[in-house]
Write an enzyme that holds these catalytic residues in place. Structure first.
Site, PDB file in Angstrom:
ATOM      1  N   HIS A  17       7.811  13.993  43.561  1.00 17.21           N
ATOM      2  CA  HIS A  17       8.797  12.894  43.575  1.00 17.21           C
ATOM      3  C   HIS A  17      10.168  13.489  43.292  1.00 17.21           C
ATOM      4  CE1 HIS A  17       9.831   8.523  42.178  1.00 17.21           C
ATOM      5  NE2 HIS A  17      10.905   9.136  42.679  1.00 17.21           N
ATOM      6  N   HIS A  19      14.130  13.538  45.125  1.00 17.38           N
ATOM      7  CA  HIS A  19      15.072  13.160  46.195  1.00 17.38           C
ATOM      8  C   HIS A  19      16.040  14.314  46.387  1.00 17.38           C
ATOM      9  CE1 HIS A  19      13.907   8.848  45.889  1.00 17.38           C
ATOM     10  NE2 HIS A  19      13.612   9.205  44.654  1.00 17.38           N
ATOM     11  N   HIS A 197       8.318   3.642  46.368  1.00 17.94           N
ATOM     12  CA  HIS A 197       8.735   3.375  44.999  1.00 17.94           C
ATOM     13  C   HIS A 197       8.316   1.937  44.667  1.00 17.94           C
ATOM     14  CE1 HIS A 197      11.143   6.930  45.481  1.00 17.94           C
ATOM     15  NE2 HIS A 197      11.793   6.777  44.346  1.00 17.94           N
ATOM     16  N   GLU A 200       9.118   0.523  39.213  1.00 16.81           N
ATOM     17  CA  GLU A 200      10.104   1.286  38.424  1.00 16.81           C
ATOM     18  C   GLU A 200      10.899   0.226  37.653  1.00 16.81           C
ATOM     19  OE1 GLU A 200      13.144   3.233  40.788  1.00 16.81           O
ATOM     20  OE2 GLU A 200      13.860   4.447  39.099  1.00 16.81           O
ATOM     21  N   ASP A 278      12.547  13.459  40.008  1.00 18.09           N
ATOM     22  CA  ASP A 278      13.285  12.376  40.680  1.00 18.09           C
ATOM     23  C   ASP A 278      14.654  12.841  41.218  1.00 18.09           C
ATOM     24  OD1 ASP A 278      13.390   9.823  41.698  1.00 18.09           O
ATOM     25  OD2 ASP A 278      13.722   8.810  39.798  1.00 18.09           O
ATOM     26  N   ASP A 279      15.677  12.799  40.372  1.00 14.15           N
ATOM     27  CA  ASP A 279      17.039  13.194  40.767  1.00 14.15           C
ATOM     28  C   ASP A 279      17.594  14.122  39.697  1.00 14.15           C
ATOM     29  OD1 ASP A 279      17.519  11.172  43.099  1.00 14.15           O
ATOM     30  OD2 ASP A 279      16.747   9.940  41.455  1.00 14.15           O
TER      31      ASP A 279
HETATM   32  N1  HPA Z   1      14.511   4.828  42.646  1.00 13.92           N
HETATM   33  C1  HPA Z   1      14.842   4.284  43.816  1.00 13.92           C
HETATM   34  N2  HPA Z   1      15.590   4.909  44.705  1.00 13.92           N
HETATM   35  C2  HPA Z   1      16.013   6.133  44.442  1.00 13.92           C
HETATM   36  C3  HPA Z   1      15.708   6.745  43.250  1.00 13.92           C
HETATM   37  C4  HPA Z   1      14.904   6.067  42.305  1.00 13.92           C
HETATM   38  O1  HPA Z   1      14.562   6.528  41.203  1.00 13.92           O
HETATM   39  N3  HPA Z   1      16.288   7.957  43.288  1.00 13.92           N
HETATM   40  C5  HPA Z   1      16.912   8.071  44.474  1.00 13.92           C
HETATM   41  N4  HPA Z   1      16.749   6.959  45.176  1.00 13.92           N
HETATM   42 ZN    ZN Z   2      12.697   8.251  43.121  1.00 18.30          ZN
END
Ligand code: HPA
Ligand code: ZN
Length: 337
Positions: A17, A19, A197, A200, A278-279
Protein backbone atom coordinates in the site's frame (compact mmCIF):
# COMPACT_ATOMS: atom_id res chain seq x y z
CA UNK A 1 19.84 -12.52 20.60
CA UNK A 2 18.18 -9.92 18.35
CA UNK A 3 15.13 -8.11 19.74
CA UNK A 4 11.73 -8.39 18.01
CA UNK A 5 12.24 -4.84 16.70
CA UNK A 6 15.68 -5.65 15.25
CA UNK A 7 14.32 -8.79 13.62
CA UNK A 8 11.41 -6.87 12.07
CA UNK A 9 13.61 -4.07 10.77
CA UNK A 10 16.16 -6.39 9.18
CA UNK A 11 13.62 -8.86 7.72
CA UNK A 12 12.93 -8.95 3.98
CA UNK A 13 9.61 -7.20 3.40
CA UNK A 14 6.86 -6.55 0.88
CA UNK A 15 5.04 -3.22 0.68
CA UNK A 16 1.49 -3.43 -0.69
CA UNK A 17 0.00 0.00 0.00
CA UNK A 18 2.14 2.78 -1.35
CA UNK A 19 1.07 5.74 -3.49
CA UNK A 20 3.99 6.74 -5.68
CA UNK A 21 2.81 10.36 -5.70
CA UNK A 22 2.96 10.17 -1.89
CA UNK A 23 6.69 9.45 -1.98
CA UNK A 24 7.52 12.90 -3.39
CA UNK A 25 9.91 14.37 -0.83
CA UNK A 26 10.09 18.19 -0.63
CA UNK A 27 13.71 18.14 -1.86
CA UNK A 28 12.72 16.27 -5.03
CA UNK A 29 9.59 18.42 -5.44
CA UNK A 30 11.70 21.60 -5.51
CA UNK A 31 14.32 20.01 -7.77
CA UNK A 32 11.64 18.98 -10.27
CA UNK A 33 9.93 22.39 -10.02
CA UNK A 34 13.24 23.99 -10.97
CA UNK A 35 13.90 21.49 -13.77
CA UNK A 36 10.43 22.16 -15.20
CA UNK A 37 10.39 25.93 -14.57
CA UNK A 38 7.41 25.75 -12.21
CA UNK A 39 6.86 27.78 -9.04
CA UNK A 40 5.60 25.81 -6.05
CA UNK A 41 3.38 27.94 -3.81
CA UNK A 42 5.75 27.41 -0.83
CA UNK A 43 8.75 29.44 0.17
CA UNK A 44 11.24 26.60 0.31
CA UNK A 45 11.56 23.06 1.64
CA UNK A 46 11.06 23.93 5.31
CA UNK A 47 7.87 25.90 4.55
CA UNK A 48 6.49 22.99 2.56
CA UNK A 49 7.27 20.56 5.38
CA UNK A 50 5.51 22.87 7.81
CA UNK A 51 2.34 22.50 5.75
CA UNK A 52 2.34 18.76 6.57
CA UNK A 53 -0.01 19.30 9.50
CA UNK A 54 -3.16 17.50 8.48
CA UNK A 55 -6.59 17.48 10.12
CA UNK A 56 -8.10 14.69 8.01
CA UNK A 57 -7.75 12.84 4.69
CA UNK A 58 -9.00 15.75 2.57
CA UNK A 59 -6.56 18.28 4.05
CA UNK A 60 -3.76 15.91 3.05
CA UNK A 61 -5.15 15.20 -0.42
CA UNK A 62 -5.33 18.93 -1.23
CA UNK A 63 -1.59 19.29 -0.65
CA UNK A 64 -0.73 15.93 -2.26
CA UNK A 65 -2.49 16.87 -5.52
CA UNK A 66 -0.94 20.37 -5.50
CA UNK A 67 2.62 18.99 -5.17
CA UNK A 68 2.03 16.40 -7.92
CA UNK A 69 1.97 19.34 -10.34
CA UNK A 70 5.79 19.28 -10.49
CA UNK A 71 5.66 15.83 -12.17
CA UNK A 72 5.70 16.57 -15.88
CA UNK A 73 8.08 14.37 -17.86
CA UNK A 74 8.91 10.68 -18.16
CA UNK A 75 12.21 11.43 -16.38
CA UNK A 76 10.29 12.96 -13.46
CA UNK A 77 8.21 9.82 -12.96
CA UNK A 78 11.31 7.65 -13.36
CA UNK A 79 13.23 9.65 -10.75
CA UNK A 80 10.27 9.52 -8.36
CA UNK A 81 9.99 5.73 -8.61
CA UNK A 82 13.72 5.20 -8.29
CA UNK A 83 13.97 7.49 -5.25
CA UNK A 84 11.19 5.56 -3.51
CA UNK A 85 12.67 2.14 -4.26
CA UNK A 86 16.15 3.27 -3.17
CA UNK A 87 14.71 4.45 0.15
CA UNK A 88 12.48 1.37 0.62
CA UNK A 89 15.50 -0.87 0.08
CA UNK A 90 17.16 0.71 3.14
CA UNK A 91 14.27 -0.82 5.12
CA UNK A 92 14.81 -4.20 3.39
CA UNK A 93 11.73 -3.96 1.19
CA UNK A 94 12.30 -6.50 -1.61
CA UNK A 95 8.93 -6.23 -3.34
CA UNK A 96 6.53 -3.28 -3.77
CA UNK A 97 3.05 -3.13 -5.27
CA UNK A 98 2.83 0.54 -6.15
CA UNK A 99 -0.31 2.63 -6.65
CA UNK A 100 -0.37 5.41 -9.22
CA UNK A 101 -3.13 7.94 -9.91
CA UNK A 102 -3.15 8.60 -13.69
CA UNK A 103 -6.11 10.99 -13.49
CA UNK A 104 -4.06 13.40 -11.36
CA UNK A 105 -1.71 13.72 -14.31
CA UNK A 106 -3.87 13.28 -17.41
CA UNK A 107 -6.17 16.05 -16.07
CA UNK A 108 -3.12 18.37 -16.34
CA UNK A 109 -2.38 17.31 -19.90
CA UNK A 110 0.35 14.76 -19.08
CA UNK A 111 -0.14 11.74 -21.37
CA UNK A 112 -0.90 8.39 -19.72
CA UNK A 113 2.08 6.90 -21.59
CA UNK A 114 4.48 9.45 -20.04
CA UNK A 115 3.40 8.44 -16.53
CA UNK A 116 3.53 4.72 -17.16
CA UNK A 117 6.82 4.67 -19.08
CA UNK A 118 8.52 6.80 -16.45
CA UNK A 119 7.36 4.63 -13.56
CA UNK A 120 8.34 1.47 -15.44
CA UNK A 121 11.80 2.85 -16.21
CA UNK A 122 12.41 3.54 -12.50
CA UNK A 123 11.20 0.07 -11.55
CA UNK A 124 13.39 -1.57 -14.20
CA UNK A 125 16.50 0.22 -12.94
CA UNK A 126 15.78 -0.87 -9.36
CA UNK A 127 15.30 -4.43 -10.55
CA UNK A 128 18.57 -4.40 -12.51
CA UNK A 129 20.59 -2.66 -9.78
CA UNK A 130 19.17 -4.18 -6.62
CA UNK A 131 16.98 -7.12 -7.66
CA UNK A 132 13.84 -5.44 -6.30
CA UNK A 133 10.54 -6.42 -7.83
CA UNK A 134 7.70 -3.99 -8.43
CA UNK A 135 4.11 -4.20 -9.58
CA UNK A 136 1.95 -1.28 -10.71
CA UNK A 137 -1.64 -0.83 -9.53
CA UNK A 138 -3.67 1.81 -11.34
CA UNK A 139 -5.97 3.65 -8.91
CA UNK A 140 -9.14 5.45 -9.95
CA UNK A 141 -9.93 8.70 -8.13
CA UNK A 142 -13.23 8.17 -6.32
CA UNK A 143 -14.08 11.89 -6.00
CA UNK A 144 -14.50 11.96 -9.80
CA UNK A 145 -17.42 10.35 -11.72
CA UNK A 146 -17.30 6.71 -12.77
CA UNK A 147 -17.30 7.90 -16.41
CA UNK A 148 -13.84 9.42 -15.81
CA UNK A 149 -12.64 6.09 -14.42
CA UNK A 150 -14.02 4.28 -17.48
CA UNK A 151 -12.21 6.75 -19.76
CA UNK A 152 -8.99 6.17 -17.80
CA UNK A 153 -9.39 2.42 -18.19
CA UNK A 154 -9.75 2.93 -21.95
CA UNK A 155 -6.48 4.92 -21.95
CA UNK A 156 -4.79 2.11 -20.02
CA UNK A 157 -5.83 -0.67 -22.39
CA UNK A 158 -2.87 -0.32 -24.82
CA UNK A 159 -0.58 -0.82 -21.79
CA UNK A 160 -2.62 -3.50 -20.07
CA UNK A 161 0.23 -6.02 -19.91
CA UNK A 162 2.23 -3.55 -17.83
CA UNK A 163 -0.55 -2.97 -15.30
CA UNK A 164 -0.77 -5.54 -12.52
CA UNK A 165 -4.03 -4.51 -10.86
CA UNK A 166 -6.56 -1.77 -10.23
CA UNK A 167 -7.51 0.19 -7.12
CA UNK A 168 -9.67 2.99 -5.77
CA UNK A 169 -8.38 5.94 -3.74
CA UNK A 170 -8.88 9.65 -2.87
CA UNK A 171 -11.73 11.15 -0.77
CA UNK A 172 -13.63 8.25 0.77
CA UNK A 173 -16.60 9.82 2.59
CA UNK A 174 -19.53 10.38 0.22
CA UNK A 175 -17.90 8.25 -2.50
CA UNK A 176 -18.87 4.65 -1.66
CA UNK A 177 -17.51 1.69 -3.59
CA UNK A 178 -20.96 1.21 -5.22
CA UNK A 179 -20.18 4.23 -7.43
CA UNK A 180 -17.52 2.17 -9.25
CA UNK A 181 -19.26 -1.16 -9.76
CA UNK A 182 -19.18 -1.09 -13.57
CA UNK A 183 -15.55 -0.08 -13.99
CA UNK A 184 -14.41 -2.69 -11.46
CA UNK A 185 -16.38 -5.39 -13.30
CA UNK A 186 -14.41 -4.47 -16.45
CA UNK A 187 -11.10 -4.57 -14.61
CA UNK A 188 -11.90 -8.02 -13.25
CA UNK A 189 -12.96 -9.18 -16.72
CA UNK A 190 -9.43 -8.27 -17.87
CA UNK A 191 -8.19 -10.89 -15.40
CA UNK A 192 -6.56 -8.34 -13.07
CA UNK A 193 -6.60 -8.30 -9.27
CA UNK A 194 -8.57 -5.42 -7.76
CA UNK A 195 -8.28 -3.56 -4.46
CA UNK A 196 -10.04 -0.56 -2.90
CA UNK A 197 -9.44 1.86 -0.06
CA UNK A 198 -12.29 1.26 2.39
CA UNK A 199 -12.82 1.71 6.12
CA UNK A 200 -10.10 4.36 6.48
CA UNK A 201 -12.43 7.30 7.22
CA UNK A 202 -15.48 5.52 5.82
CA UNK A 203 -17.72 3.13 7.77
CA UNK A 204 -17.53 -0.69 7.81
CA UNK A 205 -20.42 -0.67 5.28
CA UNK A 206 -17.92 0.61 2.68
CA UNK A 207 -15.72 -2.43 3.34
CA UNK A 208 -18.73 -4.70 2.82
CA UNK A 209 -19.58 -2.90 -0.45
CA UNK A 210 -16.01 -3.23 -1.67
CA UNK A 211 -16.19 -6.99 -1.04
CA UNK A 212 -19.72 -7.60 -2.35
CA UNK A 213 -19.94 -5.13 -5.25
CA UNK A 214 -16.34 -4.58 -6.36
CA UNK A 215 -15.26 -8.11 -5.39
CA UNK A 216 -11.87 -6.87 -4.24
CA UNK A 217 -8.94 -9.17 -3.51
CA UNK A 218 -7.63 -6.90 -0.74
CA UNK A 219 -8.95 -3.99 1.33
CA UNK A 220 -6.68 -0.95 1.66
CA UNK A 221 -6.72 0.31 5.27
CA UNK A 222 -9.90 -1.42 6.57
CA UNK A 223 -9.01 -0.34 10.10
CA UNK A 224 -12.65 0.54 10.96
CA UNK A 225 -13.67 -3.11 10.41
CA UNK A 226 -13.40 -3.59 14.18
CA UNK A 227 -16.69 -1.68 14.53
CA UNK A 228 -18.61 -4.60 12.95
CA UNK A 229 -18.23 -8.01 14.61
CA UNK A 230 -19.82 -9.95 11.72
CA UNK A 231 -17.48 -8.25 9.23
CA UNK A 232 -14.48 -9.12 11.40
CA UNK A 233 -15.51 -12.77 11.33
CA UNK A 234 -15.92 -12.67 7.57
CA UNK A 235 -12.52 -11.02 6.99
CA UNK A 236 -10.87 -13.62 9.24
CA UNK A 237 -12.71 -16.58 7.70
CA UNK A 238 -11.95 -15.54 4.11
CA UNK A 239 -8.46 -14.26 4.98
CA UNK A 240 -9.09 -11.04 3.04
CA UNK A 241 -5.86 -9.07 3.36
CA UNK A 242 -5.97 -5.58 4.88
CA UNK A 243 -3.14 -3.24 3.92
CA UNK A 244 -2.81 -1.27 7.14
CA UNK A 245 -0.84 2.01 7.31
CA UNK A 246 -0.41 2.95 10.99
CA UNK A 247 1.53 6.24 10.72
CA UNK A 248 -0.81 7.45 7.97
CA UNK A 249 -3.81 6.78 10.22
CA UNK A 250 -2.31 8.77 13.06
CA UNK A 251 -1.18 11.66 10.83
CA UNK A 252 -4.64 11.89 9.21
CA UNK A 253 -6.33 11.65 12.64
CA UNK A 254 -8.16 8.40 12.00
CA UNK A 255 -6.74 7.61 15.45
CA UNK A 256 -5.70 10.25 17.98
CA UNK A 257 -2.73 8.24 19.09
CA UNK A 258 -0.93 5.10 17.91
CA UNK A 259 -2.04 3.29 21.07
CA UNK A 260 -5.63 3.60 19.86
CA UNK A 261 -4.87 1.93 16.54
CA UNK A 262 -6.88 -1.23 15.84
CA UNK A 263 -3.93 -3.23 14.43
CA UNK A 264 -3.58 -5.39 17.60
CA UNK A 265 -7.31 -6.28 17.44
CA UNK A 266 -7.05 -7.19 13.76
CA UNK A 267 -4.13 -9.52 14.50
CA UNK A 268 -5.71 -10.95 17.65
CA UNK A 269 -8.76 -11.96 15.62
CA UNK A 270 -6.58 -13.62 13.00
CA UNK A 271 -7.17 -11.19 10.14
CA UNK A 272 -4.54 -11.07 7.40
CA UNK A 273 -3.26 -7.57 8.31
CA UNK A 274 -0.13 -6.20 6.63
CA UNK A 275 2.05 -3.17 7.41
CA UNK A 276 2.59 -0.38 4.87
CA UNK A 277 3.59 3.27 4.56
CA UNK A 278 0.87 4.78 2.27
CA UNK A 279 2.39 8.23 1.54
CA UNK A 280 5.71 8.12 3.37
CA UNK A 281 7.03 11.53 2.27
CA UNK A 282 4.00 13.26 3.79
CA UNK A 283 3.61 11.14 6.91
CA UNK A 284 7.22 11.13 7.98
CA UNK A 285 7.31 7.43 7.74
CA UNK A 286 8.69 4.75 5.47
CA UNK A 287 8.33 1.06 6.29
CA UNK A 288 10.99 1.10 9.04
CA UNK A 289 9.45 4.18 10.67
CA UNK A 290 6.07 2.42 10.74
CA UNK A 291 7.64 -0.63 12.37
CA UNK A 292 9.32 1.51 15.04
CA UNK A 293 6.13 3.48 15.77
CA UNK A 294 4.04 0.31 16.06
CA UNK A 295 6.60 -1.32 18.32
CA UNK A 296 6.81 1.74 20.58
CA UNK A 297 3.02 1.57 21.02
CA UNK A 298 2.42 -2.18 21.24
CA UNK A 299 5.67 -4.00 22.01
CA UNK A 300 4.79 -6.94 19.72
CA UNK A 301 6.70 -10.18 20.23
CA UNK A 302 8.73 -11.98 17.57
CA UNK A 303 5.86 -14.29 16.59
CA UNK A 304 3.54 -11.34 15.93
CA UNK A 305 6.15 -9.60 13.76
CA UNK A 306 6.79 -12.81 11.86
CA UNK A 307 3.05 -13.18 11.16
CA UNK A 308 2.57 -9.53 10.21
CA UNK A 309 5.48 -9.52 7.76
CA UNK A 310 4.65 -12.96 6.30
CA UNK A 311 1.08 -11.78 5.69
CA UNK A 312 2.37 -9.23 3.16
CA UNK A 313 4.06 -11.90 1.05
CA UNK A 314 0.94 -14.09 1.33
CA UNK A 315 -1.26 -11.17 0.25
CA UNK A 316 0.95 -10.09 -2.66
CA UNK A 317 -0.12 -10.59 -6.27
CA UNK A 318 2.99 -12.51 -7.35
CA UNK A 319 2.79 -16.18 -8.41
CA UNK A 320 2.63 -18.78 -5.63
CA UNK A 321 6.17 -20.06 -6.25
CA UNK A 322 7.75 -16.66 -5.63
CA UNK A 323 5.65 -16.15 -2.52
CA UNK A 324 6.84 -19.49 -1.16
CA UNK A 325 10.48 -18.53 -1.75
CA UNK A 326 10.07 -15.24 0.09
CA UNK A 327 8.16 -16.80 2.97
CA UNK A 328 10.87 -19.45 3.35
CA UNK A 329 13.52 -16.68 3.51
CA UNK A 330 11.43 -14.87 6.14
CA UNK A 331 11.06 -18.08 8.18
CA UNK A 332 14.85 -18.52 8.11
CA UNK A 333 15.30 -14.92 9.21
CA UNK A 334 12.95 -15.31 12.17
CA UNK A 335 14.51 -18.64 13.13
CA UNK A 336 17.44 -16.53 14.43
CA UNK A 337 15.24 -15.55 17.37
N1 HPA B 1 -6.50 7.40 1.23
C1 HPA B 1 -7.16 7.72 0.11
N2 HPA B 1 -6.55 8.21 -0.95
C2 HPA B 1 -5.24 8.38 -0.93
C3 HPA B 1 -4.51 8.08 0.20
C4 HPA B 1 -5.17 7.55 1.33
O1 HPA B 1 -4.61 7.24 2.40
N3 HPA B 1 -3.23 8.37 -0.09
C5 HPA B 1 -3.20 8.83 -1.36
N4 HPA B 1 -4.42 8.83 -1.87
ZN1 ZN C 1 -3.63 4.85 0.54
Amino acid sequence: MPTPLELALTAPKAELHLHIEGTLEPELAFALAQRNNIRLPYDGIAALREAYDFSDLQSFLDLYYACADVLRTEADFRDLMLAYLRRAREDNVVHAEVFFDPQTHTARGIPFATVLRGLKAGAETAHAEWGMSTQLILCFLRHLPEEDALATLAQALPFIDEIDGFGLDSSELGHPPAKFERVFARCRALGKPVVAHAGEEGPPAYIIEALDLLKVDRIDHGVRATEDAALMQRLARDQIPLTVCPLSNVRLRVFEDMRQHTLPQLLAQNLCATLNSDDPAYFDGYMGDNIRAVQAAFDFNTTTWHTLLANAFRASFVPAGRKATWIAALDTHFAKA
